[in-house]
Design a protein around this motif. Structure first.
Motif, PDB file in Angstrom:
ATOM      1  N   PHE A   1       0.809  -1.218   0.000  1.00 23.49           N
ATOM      2  CA  PHE A   1       0.000   0.000   0.000  1.00 23.49           C
ATOM      3  C   PHE A   1       0.843   1.268   0.000  1.00 23.49           C
ATOM      4  N   ARG A   2       1.998   1.244   0.651  1.00 23.71           N
ATOM      5  CA  ARG A   2       2.869   2.424   0.588  1.00 23.71           C
ATOM      6  C   ARG A   2       3.323   2.695  -0.839  1.00 23.71           C
ATOM      7  N   ARG A   3       3.666   1.632  -1.545  1.00 26.74           N
ATOM      8  CA  ARG A   3       4.098   1.786  -2.935  1.00 26.74           C
ATOM      9  C   ARG A   3       2.933   2.221  -3.829  1.00 26.74           C
ATOM     10  N   MET A   4       1.757   1.623  -3.607  1.00 30.32           N
ATOM     11  CA  MET A   4       0.582   2.025  -4.387  1.00 30.32           C
ATOM     12  C   MET A   4       0.211   3.480  -4.104  1.00 30.32           C
ATOM     13  N   HIS A   5       0.292   3.874  -2.831  1.00 33.08           N
ATOM     14  CA  HIS A   5      -0.046   5.248  -2.471  1.00 33.08           C
ATOM     15  C   HIS A   5       0.916   6.237  -3.130  1.00 33.08           C
ATOM     16  N   ALA A   6       2.197   5.897  -3.165  1.00 32.99           N
ATOM     17  CA  ALA A   6       3.171   6.774  -3.831  1.00 32.99           C
ATOM     18  C   ALA A   6       2.839   6.919  -5.315  1.00 32.99           C
ATOM     19  N   ALA A   7       2.466   5.822  -5.970  1.00 35.78           N
ATOM     20  CA  ALA A   7       2.085   5.884  -7.388  1.00 35.78           C
ATOM     21  C   ALA A   7       0.813   6.705  -7.559  1.00 35.78           C
ATOM     22  N   PHE A   8      -0.137   6.561  -6.644  1.00 40.08           N
ATOM     23  CA  PHE A   8      -1.390   7.323  -6.694  1.00 40.08           C
ATOM     24  C   PHE A   8      -1.117   8.819  -6.534  1.00 40.08           C
ATOM     25  N   VAL A   9      -0.278   9.170  -5.580  1.00 39.17           N
ATOM     26  CA  VAL A   9       0.051  10.584  -5.356  1.00 39.17           C
ATOM     27  C   VAL A   9       0.712  11.175  -6.593  1.00 39.17           C
ATOM     28  N   ASP A  10       1.618  10.428  -7.207  1.00 42.92           N
ATOM     29  CA  ASP A  10       2.256  10.903  -8.438  1.00 42.92           C
ATOM     30  C   ASP A  10       1.227  11.134  -9.534  1.00 42.92           C
ATOM     31  N   ALA A  11       0.269  10.226  -9.658  1.00 41.36           N
ATOM     32  CA  ALA A  11      -0.734  10.333 -10.727  1.00 41.36           C
ATOM     33  C   ALA A  11      -1.661  11.515 -10.520  1.00 41.36           C
ATOM     34  N   VAL A  12      -2.137  11.715  -9.301  1.00 35.75           N
ATOM     35  CA  VAL A  12      -3.095  12.804  -9.073  1.00 35.75           C
ATOM     36  C   VAL A  12      -2.415  14.155  -8.918  1.00 35.75           C
ATOM     37  N   SER A  13      -1.096  14.153  -8.776  1.00 33.26           N
ATOM     38  CA  SER A  13      -0.356  15.419  -8.705  1.00 33.26           C
ATOM     39  C   SER A  13      -0.098  16.016 -10.080  1.00 33.26           C
ATOM     40  N   ASN A  14      -0.388  15.259 -11.115  1.00 31.60           N
ATOM     41  CA  ASN A  14      -0.238  15.748 -12.478  1.00 31.60           C
ATOM     42  C   ASN A  14      -1.195  16.917 -12.683  1.00 31.60           C
ATOM     43  N   PRO A  15      -0.700  18.069 -13.132  1.00 31.42           N
ATOM     44  CA  PRO A  15      -1.596  19.224 -13.303  1.00 31.42           C
ATOM     45  C   PRO A  15      -2.676  19.014 -14.361  1.00 31.42           C
ATOM     46  N   PHE A  16      -2.531  18.010 -15.206  1.00 33.48           N
ATOM     47  CA  PHE A  16      -3.533  17.742 -16.232  1.00 33.48           C
ATOM     48  C   PHE A  16      -4.578  16.723 -15.785  1.00 33.48           C
ATOM     49  N   TYR A  17      -4.420  16.195 -14.586  1.00 34.58           N
ATOM     50  CA  TYR A  17      -5.393  15.234 -14.068  1.00 34.58           C
ATOM     51  C   TYR A  17      -6.566  15.994 -13.451  1.00 34.58           C
ATOM     52  N   ALA A  18      -7.779  15.654 -13.841  1.00 31.94           N
ATOM     53  CA  ALA A  18      -8.986  16.252 -13.269  1.00 31.94           C
ATOM     54  C   ALA A  18      -9.401  15.424 -12.058  1.00 31.94           C
ATOM     55  N   GLN A  19      -9.399  16.033 -10.887  1.00 33.58           N
ATOM     56  CA  GLN A  19      -9.731  15.312  -9.659  1.00 33.58           C
ATOM     57  C   GLN A  19     -11.078  14.606  -9.776  1.00 33.58           C
ATOM     58  N   GLY A  20     -11.110  13.347  -9.364  1.00 33.62           N
ATOM     59  CA  GLY A  20     -12.340  12.561  -9.397  1.00 33.62           C
ATOM     60  C   GLY A  20     -12.588  11.830 -10.700  1.00 33.62           C
ATOM     61  N   SER A  21     -11.738  12.044 -11.693  1.00 28.95           N
ATOM     62  CA  SER A  21     -11.911  11.348 -12.968  1.00 28.95           C
ATOM     63  C   SER A  21     -11.124  10.036 -12.936  1.00 28.95           C
ATOM     64  N   PRO A  22     -11.469   9.082 -13.799  1.00 29.14           N
ATOM     65  CA  PRO A  22     -10.742   7.803 -13.820  1.00 29.14           C
ATOM     66  C   PRO A  22      -9.246   8.003 -14.063  1.00 29.14           C
ATOM     67  N   LEU A  23      -8.456   7.158 -13.439  1.00 32.00           N
ATOM     68  CA  LEU A  23      -7.002   7.196 -13.600  1.00 32.00           C
ATOM     69  C   LEU A  23      -6.630   6.404 -14.839  1.00 32.00           C
ATOM     70  N   THR A  24      -6.428   7.096 -15.935  1.00 34.92           N
ATOM     71  CA  THR A  24      -6.122   6.447 -17.206  1.00 34.92           C
ATOM     72  C   THR A  24      -4.655   6.596 -17.595  1.00 34.92           C
TER      73      THR A  24
END
Length: 143
Positions: free
Chosen positions: A101-124
């Motif tokens: 989970f620590r590794r998954m959380h780090a990957a999740f934080v990296d993905a949602v920190s992308n300025p082009f990611y719209a919060q709440g949208s699917p992680l594609t």
């Protein structure tokens, strides 16, 4: 070991689901992940009431559900996103799950920190997907 990994948004909307046991299990695992959200809410409510002011509650939720040969474990982020992992090993240790989970959380934080990611949208993001698959594969996923 890892059969599936999922990310569920704060409003219980599915953001990501990857299965590693075959496409025929995808619907079953998706249903199981959705069904264990009640257990997540119960554990979060119980955990938040028992802490003293200033203490952070533990993000690792532990075992959420066990059905047939699968066990589902959970983790909740500060933003109330839920990470769920389905495992087919009946004797997984909590310290192993915490590392996953620590590794998954780090990957999740990296993905949602992308300025082009719209919060709440699917992680594609292909990079996020590759990170989750690497985590699962390195820990014995069935690929």
């Amino acid at each position: 070991m890892i059969v599936a990994a999922a990310v569920i948004g704060p409003a219980n909307q599915p953001l990501y689901l990857a299965t590693f046991a075959g496409e025929d299990d995808s619907a079953r695992v998706s249903t199981m992940v959705h069904c264990c959200l009640d257990a997540v809410e119960e554990k979060v409510a119980a955990g938040l009431r028992g802490t003293t002011p200033g203490d952070a509650p533990d993000s690792y939720l532990g075992l959420l559900a066990a059905e047939e040969e699968l066990r589902l474990y959970g983790f909740i982020t500060n933003t109330r996103a839920k990470l769920v992992v389905a495992v087919d090993d009946p004797v997984v240790r909590d310290d192993e799950m915490r590392v996953i989970f620590r590794r998954m959380h780090a990957a999740f934080v990296d993905a949602v920190s992308n300025p082009f990611y719209a919060q709440g949208s699917p992680l594609t993001s292909p990079r996020f997907d590759a990170s989750i698959r690497t985590i699962a594969t390195s820990l014995g996923a069935l690929t």
